[in-house]
Design a protein around this motif. Structure first.
Motif, PDB file in Angstrom:
ATOM      1  N   PHE A  30      73.838  40.548  79.925  1.00 43.81           N
ATOM      2  CA  PHE A  30      72.709  40.093  79.558  1.00 43.81           C
ATOM      3  C   PHE A  30      71.916  40.899  78.328  1.00 43.81           C
ATOM      4  O   PHE A  30      71.489  40.323  77.325  1.00 43.81           O
ATOM      5  CB  PHE A  30      71.823  39.565  80.825  1.00 43.81           C
ATOM      6  N   TYR A  31      71.826  42.096  78.209  1.00 41.16           N
ATOM      7  CA  TYR A  31      71.066  42.939  77.437  1.00 41.16           C
ATOM      8  C   TYR A  31      71.845  42.563  76.190  1.00 41.16           C
ATOM      9  O   TYR A  31      71.404  42.424  75.118  1.00 41.16           O
ATOM     10  CB  TYR A  31      71.103  44.271  77.770  1.00 41.16           C
ATOM     11  N   ALA A  32      73.304  42.946  76.010  1.00 45.45           N
ATOM     12  CA  ALA A  32      73.747  43.054  74.786  1.00 45.45           C
ATOM     13  C   ALA A  32      73.962  41.318  74.290  1.00 45.45           C
ATOM     14  O   ALA A  32      73.672  41.416  73.000  1.00 45.45           O
ATOM     15  CB  ALA A  32      75.334  43.406  75.191  1.00 45.45           C
ATOM     16  N   LEU A  33      74.181  40.288  75.065  1.00 42.00           N
ATOM     17  CA  LEU A  33      74.156  39.108  74.577  1.00 42.00           C
ATOM     18  C   LEU A  33      72.706  38.628  74.043  1.00 42.00           C
ATOM     19  O   LEU A  33      72.960  38.201  72.693  1.00 42.00           O
ATOM     20  CB  LEU A  33      74.327  38.180  75.599  1.00 42.00           C
ATOM     21  N   PHE A  34      71.923  38.941  74.437  1.00 37.44           N
ATOM     22  CA  PHE A  34      70.474  38.414  74.119  1.00 37.44           C
ATOM     23  C   PHE A  34      69.960  39.391  72.787  1.00 37.44           C
ATOM     24  O   PHE A  34      69.397  38.890  71.990  1.00 37.44           O
ATOM     25  CB  PHE A  34      69.492  38.062  75.109  1.00 37.44           C
ATOM     26  N   ILE A  35      70.193  40.620  73.046  1.00 42.53           N
ATOM     27  CA  ILE A  35      69.632  41.272  71.875  1.00 42.53           C
ATOM     28  C   ILE A  35      70.397  41.089  70.681  1.00 42.53           C
ATOM     29  O   ILE A  35      70.258  40.918  69.385  1.00 42.53           O
ATOM     30  CB  ILE A  35      70.000  42.903  72.256  1.00 42.53           C
ATOM     31  N   GLY A  36      71.947  40.722  70.906  1.00 43.82           N
ATOM     32  CA  GLY A  36      72.887  40.325  69.964  1.00 43.82           C
ATOM     33  C   GLY A  36      72.231  38.881  69.097  1.00 43.82           C
ATOM     34  O   GLY A  36      72.313  38.849  68.028  1.00 43.82           O
ATOM     35  N   ILE A  37      71.623  37.939  69.868  1.00 47.92           N
ATOM     36  CA  ILE A  37      71.069  36.906  69.531  1.00 47.92           C
ATOM     37  C   ILE A  37      69.850  36.920  68.632  1.00 47.92           C
ATOM     38  O   ILE A  37      69.825  36.490  67.463  1.00 47.92           O
ATOM     39  CB  ILE A  37      70.722  35.862  70.476  1.00 47.92           C
ATOM     40  N   HIS A  38      69.046  38.067  69.019  1.00 53.68           N
ATOM     41  CA  HIS A  38      68.068  38.491  68.273  1.00 53.68           C
ATOM     42  C   HIS A  38      68.156  38.923  66.882  1.00 53.68           C
ATOM     43  O   HIS A  38      67.654  38.953  65.819  1.00 53.68           O
ATOM     44  CB  HIS A  38      67.040  39.278  68.976  1.00 53.68           C
ATOM     45  N   LEU A  39      69.314  39.868  67.025  1.00 50.94           N
ATOM     46  CA  LEU A  39      69.740  40.366  66.023  1.00 50.94           C
ATOM     47  C   LEU A  39      70.055  39.386  64.584  1.00 50.94           C
ATOM     48  O   LEU A  39      70.294  39.632  63.571  1.00 50.94           O
ATOM     49  CB  LEU A  39      70.849  41.477  65.804  1.00 50.94           C
ATOM     50  N   ALA A  40      70.573  38.376  65.122  1.00 53.11           N
ATOM     51  CA  ALA A  40      71.057  37.317  64.243  1.00 53.11           C
ATOM     52  C   ALA A  40      69.884  36.747  63.325  1.00 53.11           C
ATOM     53  O   ALA A  40      70.115  36.173  62.417  1.00 53.11           O
ATOM     54  CB  ALA A  40      71.728  36.057  65.066  1.00 53.11           C
ATOM     55  N   GLY A  41      68.551  36.728  63.840  1.00 53.07           N
ATOM     56  CA  GLY A  41      67.454  36.371  63.037  1.00 53.07           C
ATOM     57  C   GLY A  41      66.294  35.552  64.115  1.00 53.07           C
ATOM     58  O   GLY A  41      66.808  35.410  65.070  1.00 53.07           O
ATOM     59  N   VAL A  42      64.962  35.801  63.467  1.00 54.79           N
ATOM     60  CA  VAL A  42      64.001  35.262  64.214  1.00 54.79           C
ATOM     61  C   VAL A  42      64.266  33.786  64.363  1.00 54.79           C
ATOM     62  O   VAL A  42      64.186  33.485  65.574  1.00 54.79           O
ATOM     63  CB  VAL A  42      62.725  35.535  63.529  1.00 54.79           C
ATOM     64  N   GLY A  43      64.377  33.152  63.381  1.00 52.91           N
ATOM     65  CA  GLY A  43      64.792  31.636  63.710  1.00 52.91           C
ATOM     66  C   GLY A  43      65.747  31.000  64.753  1.00 52.91           C
ATOM     67  O   GLY A  43      65.608  30.088  65.657  1.00 52.91           O
ATOM     68  N   GLU A  44      66.838  31.783  64.867  1.00 55.32           N
ATOM     69  CA  GLU A  44      67.863  31.538  65.755  1.00 55.32           C
ATOM     70  C   GLU A  44      67.459  31.874  67.190  1.00 55.32           C
ATOM     71  O   GLU A  44      67.714  31.234  68.032  1.00 55.32           O
ATOM     72  CB  GLU A  44      69.194  32.335  65.446  1.00 55.32           C
ATOM     73  N   ALA A  45      66.911  32.868  67.046  1.00 52.52           N
ATOM     74  CA  ALA A  45      66.314  33.567  68.331  1.00 52.52           C
ATOM     75  C   ALA A  45      65.266  32.494  69.056  1.00 52.52           C
ATOM     76  O   ALA A  45      65.384  32.110  70.289  1.00 52.52           O
ATOM     77  CB  ALA A  45      65.838  35.017  68.309  1.00 52.52           C
ATOM     78  N   LEU A  46      64.333  32.022  68.211  1.00 52.10           N
ATOM     79  CA  LEU A  46      63.384  31.192  68.722  1.00 52.10           C
ATOM     80  C   LEU A  46      63.810  29.827  69.007  1.00 52.10           C
ATOM     81  O   LEU A  46      63.210  29.104  70.117  1.00 52.10           O
ATOM     82  CB  LEU A  46      62.296  31.105  67.597  1.00 52.10           C
ATOM     83  N   LYS A  47      64.808  29.447  68.342  1.00 56.60           N
ATOM     84  CA  LYS A  47      65.521  27.948  68.724  1.00 56.60           C
ATOM     85  C   LYS A  47      66.183  28.089  70.068  1.00 56.60           C
ATOM     86  O   LYS A  47      65.866  27.109  71.118  1.00 56.60           O
ATOM     87  CB  LYS A  47      66.482  27.653  67.890  1.00 56.60           C
ATOM     88  N   VAL A  48      66.900  29.266  70.334  1.00 53.40           N
ATOM     89  CA  VAL A  48      67.476  29.434  71.546  1.00 53.40           C
ATOM     90  C   VAL A  48      66.616  29.427  72.672  1.00 53.40           C
ATOM     91  O   VAL A  48      66.748  28.792  73.884  1.00 53.40           O
ATOM     92  CB  VAL A  48      68.455  30.434  71.392  1.00 53.40           C
ATOM     93  N   MET A  49      65.361  30.196  72.491  1.00 52.81           N
ATOM     94  CA  MET A  49      64.455  30.351  73.567  1.00 52.81           C
ATOM     95  C   MET A  49      63.710  29.081  73.938  1.00 52.81           C
ATOM     96  O   MET A  49      63.613  28.716  75.150  1.00 52.81           O
ATOM     97  CB  MET A  49      63.215  31.271  72.845  1.00 52.81           C
ATOM     98  N   MET A  50      63.656  28.237  72.755  1.00 49.57           N
ATOM     99  CA  MET A  50      63.015  26.973  73.173  1.00 49.57           C
ATOM    100  C   MET A  50      63.769  26.130  73.893  1.00 49.57           C
ATOM    101  O   MET A  50      63.245  25.497  74.989  1.00 49.57           O
ATOM    102  CB  MET A  50      62.573  26.292  71.866  1.00 49.57           C
TER     103      MET A  50
END
Length: 370
Positions: A30-50
């Motif tokens: 879970f750490y690796a997966l979601f830090i990886g998504i955040h590394l992809a960019g702010v917009g991508e991370a916030l969309k997944v979070m929503m």
């Protein structure tokens, strides 16, 4: 930050309930997966979070609809009173129980203060931030009442108090095993949403502190996608290592100590600013002014002592961490700050990453360039 370590332990419990597996490998994935998504960019991370947050809200609402017919007010008071001072059917552990329960009550709202960390990504922070914070607090209050009151009223306060996955256990107790499985999956989404938002929050906080010189400058380096990658990865590694302890309740207590101290300092800062700089431009003014922040200051200090009542280790360990941080500041970073005034801090906020990356490592030169 201890709260992200506590969240990943909760995630492990939910995965164990669903798939029968738990432990360090689950935490690492879970750490690796979601830090990886955040590394992809702010917009991508916030969309997944929503999306994840929407699923979590649906799980709570679905549980509420399923359990409302099983609600019995008597179940709220099925814990036998102890001999503690003030103990009764209404407060079985007396006033001490109320005091020691404060950290868990705060956990329902912990990390909502991370909303302002999105200020740099907001189009109109002065207008959007207050609306976002107030809206988040009201919605959290609504869902907290559903979880605390409805679950205990349907399945019993004693049973819910012992549960690691209260929504799932309450549905199973009420004879809804199929929905319990669905909610277990969606509840896992809720934990992931919290984990996701906390990763975002700690990375922006570490980035801001590093950029101002309070933490090593390397932590404010950004990638080509304008992502503070070291501010994401380095704290994540520490969080994973600490999660291996499995001490979820201890992590919760430590998180609340850090939160209550920060809340108290913010309330005190608000009071001092109102007194010392009454004419300062304020796009948003706190309703009630210093009275509101004064109440917040007192409540924060009371909640801080509640952590000691719950687990003195959590209180003591966190104070030690604060002392280490204070020593680092006074012995080193105090003499390497990039910004010396509030105006220079603001200049750092509005500066582009390219300006910061190209700036000289000498704080005086960096400040001059700003």
């Amino acid at each position: 930050m201890p709260w992200r370590r506590r969240i990943v332990i909760f995630i492990g419990a939910a995965v164990e309930s669903l798939l029968g597996i738990n432990g360090p490998l689950v935490y690492l994935i879970f750490y690796a997966l979601f830090i990886g998504i955040h590394l992809a960019g702010v917009g991508e991370a916030l969309k997944v979070m929503m999306v994840i947050s929407g699923l979590a809200v649906f799980a709570i609402l679905a549980t509420a609809v399923a359990l409302i017919g099983d609600f019995d007010a008597a179940n709220l008071f099925d814990i036998a009173p102890t001999d503690a001072a003030g103990a009764s059917t209404f407060m079985p552990f007396g006033w001490y129980g109320v005091w020691a329960a404060l950290p868990f009550g705060m956990w329902l709202f912990l990390a909502v203060e991370g909303v302002p960390l999105a200020a740099e990504e907001a189009k109109d922070p002065a207008r959007d931030m207050p609306k976002g914070i107030i809206g988040a607090m009201l919605f959290l209050l609504f869902t907290a009442l559903l979880v605390v009151v409805l679950l205990a009223g349907a399945a019993g306060a004693e049973m819910i108090g012992q549960s690691g996955v209260p929504l799932v256990d309450a549905l199973n107790a009420a004879g809804n095993p199929t929905l319990a499985t669905v909610v277990n999956v969606l509840g896992l989404a809720g934990l992931i949403a919290s984990f996701f938002s906390i990763i975002y929050g700690y990375s922006r906080l570490v980035f801001a502190l590093s950029r101002a010189g309070y933490l090593p400058k390397a932590l404010s380096l950004t990638s080509g996608r304008k992502v503070p990658y070291l501010a994401l990865i380095v704290p994540g590694v520490f969080g994973f290592l600490v999660s291996l302890s499995g001490e979820g309740d201890l992590m919760l207590g430590m998180a609340v100590v850090g939160a209550t101290i920060s809340y108290a300092l913010m309330a005190l800062s608000h009071i001092l600013l109102r007194v010392k700089q009454p004419d300062l431009l304020r796009p948003y003014k706190t309703p009630g002014g210093v009275v509101t922040s004064g109440i917040a200051l007192v409540l924060s200090l009371v909640a801080l002592t509640g952590v000691y009542a719950f687990d003195p280790r959590a209180f003591n360990y966190t104070i030690v961490l604060f002392i280490v941080g204070a020593a680092y500041f006074f012995l080193y970073s105090k003499n390497h700050l990039v910004a010396k005034t509030a105006e220079e801090e603001f200049a750092l906020v509005v500066a582009s990453p390219e300006e910061l990356d190209d700036s000289d490592s000498d704080p005086a030169v960096t400040t001059a360039k700003l």
